[in-house]
Each structure stands twice: as structure tokens, then as C-alpha cells.
Motif scaffolding. Structure first.
Motif, PDB file in Angstrom:
ATOM      1  N   ASN A 330      -7.642   4.890  11.580  1.00  0.00           N
ATOM      2  CA  ASN A 330      -7.670   5.556  10.399  1.00  0.00           C
ATOM      3  C   ASN A 330      -7.791   4.256   9.425  1.00  0.00           C
ATOM      4  O   ASN A 330      -7.701   4.532   8.295  1.00  0.00           O
ATOM      5  CB  ASN A 330      -6.009   5.988  10.340  1.00  0.00           C
ATOM      6  N   THR A 331      -7.983   3.090   9.759  1.00  0.00           N
ATOM      7  CA  THR A 331      -8.393   2.042   8.902  1.00  0.00           C
ATOM      8  C   THR A 331      -9.760   2.060   8.847  1.00  0.00           C
ATOM      9  O   THR A 331     -10.262   2.000   7.469  1.00  0.00           O
ATOM     10  CB  THR A 331      -7.613   0.657   9.350  1.00  0.00           C
ATOM     11  N   LYS A 370      -8.360   7.610  -2.445  1.00  0.00           N
ATOM     12  CA  LYS A 370      -6.975   8.819  -2.331  1.00  0.00           C
ATOM     13  C   LYS A 370      -6.333   8.329  -0.929  1.00  0.00           C
ATOM     14  O   LYS A 370      -5.060   8.223  -1.044  1.00  0.00           O
ATOM     15  CB  LYS A 370      -7.474  10.077  -2.119  1.00  0.00           C
ATOM     16  N   GLN A 371      -7.176   7.896  -0.132  1.00  0.00           N
ATOM     17  CA  GLN A 371      -6.500   7.388   1.077  1.00  0.00           C
ATOM     18  C   GLN A 371      -6.222   6.134   1.498  1.00  0.00           C
ATOM     19  O   GLN A 371      -5.386   5.590   2.519  1.00  0.00           O
ATOM     20  CB  GLN A 371      -7.434   7.912   2.506  1.00  0.00           C
ATOM     21  N   HIS A 373      -4.321   3.734  -0.059  1.00  0.00           N
ATOM     22  CA  HIS A 373      -2.877   3.119  -0.015  1.00  0.00           C
ATOM     23  C   HIS A 373      -2.163   3.326   1.180  1.00  0.00           C
ATOM     24  O   HIS A 373      -1.725   2.359   1.737  1.00  0.00           O
ATOM     25  CB  HIS A 373      -2.025   3.505  -1.291  1.00  0.00           C
ATOM     26  N   ASP A 374      -2.324   4.455   1.623  1.00  0.00           N
ATOM     27  CA  ASP A 374      -1.374   4.940   2.979  1.00  0.00           C
ATOM     28  C   ASP A 374      -2.108   4.424   4.111  1.00  0.00           C
ATOM     29  O   ASP A 374      -1.335   3.876   5.006  1.00  0.00           O
ATOM     30  CB  ASP A 374      -1.433   6.640   3.142  1.00  0.00           C
ATOM     31  N   CYS A 375      -3.510   4.133   4.269  1.00  0.00           N
ATOM     32  CA  CYS A 375      -3.898   4.017   5.461  1.00  0.00           C
ATOM     33  C   CYS A 375      -3.787   2.338   5.523  1.00  0.00           C
ATOM     34  O   CYS A 375      -3.650   1.730   6.668  1.00  0.00           O
ATOM     35  CB  CYS A 375      -5.422   4.300   5.597  1.00  0.00           C
ATOM     36  N   LEU A 377      -1.497   0.456   4.132  1.00  0.00           N
ATOM     37  CA  LEU A 377       0.296   0.284   4.218  1.00  0.00           C
ATOM     38  C   LEU A 377       0.385   0.240   5.781  1.00  0.00           C
ATOM     39  O   LEU A 377       1.085  -0.343   6.447  1.00  0.00           O
ATOM     40  CB  LEU A 377       0.790   1.243   3.580  1.00  0.00           C
ATOM     41  N   LEU A 378      -0.194   1.426   6.483  1.00  0.00           N
ATOM     42  CA  LEU A 378       0.081   1.675   7.584  1.00  0.00           C
ATOM     43  C   LEU A 378      -0.433   0.659   8.691  1.00  0.00           C
ATOM     44  O   LEU A 378       0.230   0.207   9.667  1.00  0.00           O
ATOM     45  CB  LEU A 378      -0.879   2.921   8.180  1.00  0.00           C
ATOM     46  N   SER A 381       1.737  -2.733   8.078  1.00  0.00           N
ATOM     47  CA  SER A 381       3.069  -2.373   8.669  1.00  0.00           C
ATOM     48  C   SER A 381       2.880  -2.481  10.329  1.00  0.00           C
ATOM     49  O   SER A 381       3.517  -3.349  10.943  1.00  0.00           O
ATOM     50  CB  SER A 381       3.755  -1.168   8.734  1.00  0.00           C
TER      51      SER A 381
END
Length: 386
Positions: A330-331, A370-371, A373-375, A377-378, A381
Motif C-alpha cells: 500500500n506504500t 487522496k491516499q 496521508h493514510d498510506c 502514516l501506515l 507507524s
């Protein structure tokens, strides 16, 4: 989406089986490009199929000795698939013995050499064919190649959601990633992205409306995003494999009766990061319409990843490895958006096809933003917890 051509790159096709070797001794079985017939002839792809048929027949006679003296009435030429990257023609030949054999004549699309390394593709095909992937290379000519037929249908976006097919695709991709291609094994992702960036950032359009829209693009922003993403993905230590890089539904075929799956069209193939190949494939769930609501959810991804990591015993895939590959995929999925967004800009200038590539750039780049930030951050983390 080399596949981006996805949008209309490969129409559904039903390909017949390879011609029996006993009836086609003139067609070489070797997969080495130095051993297959070669012709300097070219075929004008701007012509209609009826108009180009005589040239295609002439080409086949020039390439295959056993066909050279047959009357043209023995040949039948029809379209199998058309799209952005290439045009596939079915050439059926009725021999004097009464036997009929067919081959695929694949014509490269106009200006596609600008974004596709044909030498790299031909080099890889002999290894991939030997490993059982794709159609057999039979001959090469000025602007294309001749290959055997595969009896199968092309997948549709709806097929990608089928758990059984997803599992088979994952297993086949695992096997694909084991193929060894001679030569440099340097991953090409970032080389290609920055090469596309250099070409895409200096375009000029004759159409004033296109030029106006093009000038709204911040190439400094794109460059900075690519540099940051390259740094982040580099921390994930994704294995380097020989990757398809364009595994959309149009490049996957299945023989439903035999349950046999085929990967085809290796134009964008190269050594690359495992996570990119899988993440790019997941982006292809969106189909030709780029409906990213179809992007596989976490459960669907884990189903795929289990079968990729442990093809024989998917339920035995270690949770730690699954979690790591989920993050990796997903990255790199973000890199897929940048890659095909820049690709689309080049196509907007170079391709003669009537498709709004410029708008396609915005579809891909906006999905990246759109994707992102979340990817990211994942990934961060995950890296902090490793």
C-alpha cells in the motif's frame, strides 16, 4: 497504468490454441530472439484492418517459409484486440493439406517506443516464455512481433473480485517473480519515474485549452512528492524481482474449462520492487473507469497476499510477513499512481488516439494525493514499531 491503457488498452479476446508443431515446422519453437525469423517489413497501423491485410499477409509470407508460396486467398486477417499500446491481429492460414493454423500478429502502437523499452521486452520474453508465461515468440518484424495463440478469455474488472481467481493470480504472480532474467537486476521504478518526469515536465501542446490545463500542474510538487516517496519506500526493503508492472485485467487471461491462468503483454516488465507490482495490480481493480471504490479492502488484500506468500499453504502464511507485505504494497501503490500519471502526460502529447490522457493524469495524481496521508502514516507507524 500501462494498463492505463487499461482504459482501452486490451479488449476482451478469445484466443485459440498454439498451432500444432507437427503441422507448422516452419514456425520456430526456440524462444531466443536471435533464433526466430526477422523481417524489416512494417505495417501502417493507421490503416483499417481490410487495408492493412495485404501487407500483413506479405509479412507472414516473408517470415515463414512454408507459407511463402501460398496464395493470399489462404489467409484470413481479423482484429483480436486494439488499444493504446498495441494492436493484435489474428492471422489464420489454410494450408494445402487442409489444416488451418493461426498466429497473433502484434503491431506496436504509434510512438510507444517513447515509453516502452522494446529491446528490454524482447530480451525478457525468451526467459518468460521458457518459464511458461505468455505466448511463444515466433518472429519479429519492423514494428511488431508474431506470437502463438493462447486459448483463453481476457479477464474483466469484475473477475478481479472473484476470490478463487484472485488466489490463482497471486500464485501465478509468486511464480512469475521467481523467473531469472539475465543482465542487470537494478530496479527500474525510480529510473522510469524520473525519466517520465523529465519528459512530461517540458511538454507544449498545440491545443490552447490543453496547454492551459497543462500549465496548472505543479511539477515541483510532483518532483518533491516522488523524492519523498522514494525515500520512504526505500526503508521498507522490498525485494527486487522481475515484475510485470502492468498486471491489469486485460493482461490476464483464463481458460475456464482447464482452469489455466495466463499473464500476457510484458511491455513494461523489468526488475522492480515486489511491492510495486502487487500495489499496481491492486490499483487495477478500479478497471477502465478508474473507480477506486473497487480497490480491494484489507480482507481482500490479505486473501491475495496469503496465496502469494504461501501458494501451497496460504493459511500458514506468517502474520508478521502478511502485515509487512500489506504495508509494503500500500506504500508502493502510491508510486503506481505517480508512474501512470506522468505516463499519461507523455501520452497526451504523443498518442494519436482520441482519449483524454490529460484528464487521466489528474485522475491518477488526485488519487495519489487522496491516499498519500493514510498510506504514508501506515508505513511510518510500521517502521517505528519494527
Amino acid at each position: 497504468m500501462g494498463a492505463a491503457s487499461k482504459i482501452c488498452k486490451n479488449d476482451a479476446m478469445d484466443l485459440p490454441s498454439p498451432p500444432p508443431t507437427s503441422n507448422s515446422t516452419s514456425i520456430p519453437t526456440s524462444t531466443s530472439t536471435s533464433d526466430v525469423p526477422y523481417s524489416h517489413l512494417t505495417v501502417d497501423t493507421s490503416l483499417s484492418v481490410p487495408e492493412m491485410s495485404p501487407r500483413v499477409i506479405e509479412l507472414c509470407k516473408d517470415l515463414f517459409k512454408d507459407w511463402s508460396k501460398l496464395d493470399s486467398s489462404h489467409f484470413h486477417v481479423e482484429t483480436v484486440s486494439g488499444g493504446i499500446t498495441n494492436l493484435l491481429l489474428k492471422v489464420s492460414v489454410k494450408k494445402d493439406s487442409g489444416d488451418t493454423e493461426s498466429v497473433t500478429v502484434r503491431l506496436y502502437g504509434p510512438n510507444t517506443d517513447y515509453v516502452i523499452n522494446r529491446e528490454r521486452e524482447l530480451h525478457a520474453i525468451k526467459y518468460l516464455s521458457a518459464a511458461g508465461f505468455g505466448a511463444k515468440l515466433l518472429a519479429v518484424f519492423g514494428n511488431g512481433m508474431v506470437q502463438s495463440f493462447i486459448k483463453a478469455r481476457t479477464l474483466t474488472p469484475a473477475d478481479m473480485k472473484n476470490p478463487e481467481l484472485a488466489a490463482e493470480i497471486a500464485k501465478e504472480l509468486h511464480r512469475f517473480h521467481q523467473v531469472e532474467i539475465s543482465g542487470s537486476k537494478e530496479p527500474q521504478l525510480w529510473n522510469d519515474i524520473f525519466k517520465f518526469y523529465e519528459r512530461a515536465s517540458v511538454l507544449e501542446f498545440d491545443d490552447s485549452e490543453k496547454q492551459k490545463k497543462y500549465q496548472t500542474i505543479s511539477f515541483k510538487e510532483i518532483y518533491d512528492e516522488a523524492v519523498d516517496l522514494k525515500e520512504l519506500t526505500g526503508l521498507l526493503n522490498s525485494p527486487v524481482v522481475y515484475a510485470h508492472n502492468d498486471l491489469l485485467c486485460g493482461n490476464i487471461m483464463v481458460n475456464d474449462e482447464e482452469g489455466k491462468l495466463y499473464f500476457i503483454d510484458f511491455e513494461y516488465g523489468s526488475y522492480n520492487y515486489r511491492g510495486f507490482d502487487i500495489g499496481n495490480h491492486f490499483n487495477e481493480y478500479a478497471g477502465y473507469d478508474c473507480d477506486y471504490n473497487l480497490y480491494p479492502n484489507k480482507d481482500e488484500q490479505y486473501h491475495f497476499l496469503r496465496h502469494y506468500l504461501q501458494p501451497d499453504k496460504p493459511d500458514m502464511a506468517p502474520v508478521k510477513d502478511l502485515d509487512a507485505l500489506y504495508v509494503e504494497t500500500n506504500t508502493y501503490m502510491l508510486a503506481s499512481h505517480i508512474f501512470w500519471a506522468l505516463w499519461a502526460l507523455i501520452q497526451a502529447k504523443m498518442s494519436p488516439l482520441n482519449f483524454d490522457y490529460l484528464e487521466y493524469f489528474f485522475l491518477r495524481y488526485n488519487e495519489f494525493k487522496k491516499q498519500k496521508h493514510d498510506c504514508c502514516l501506515l508505513a511510518r507507524s510500521f517502521l517505528q514499531g519494527s
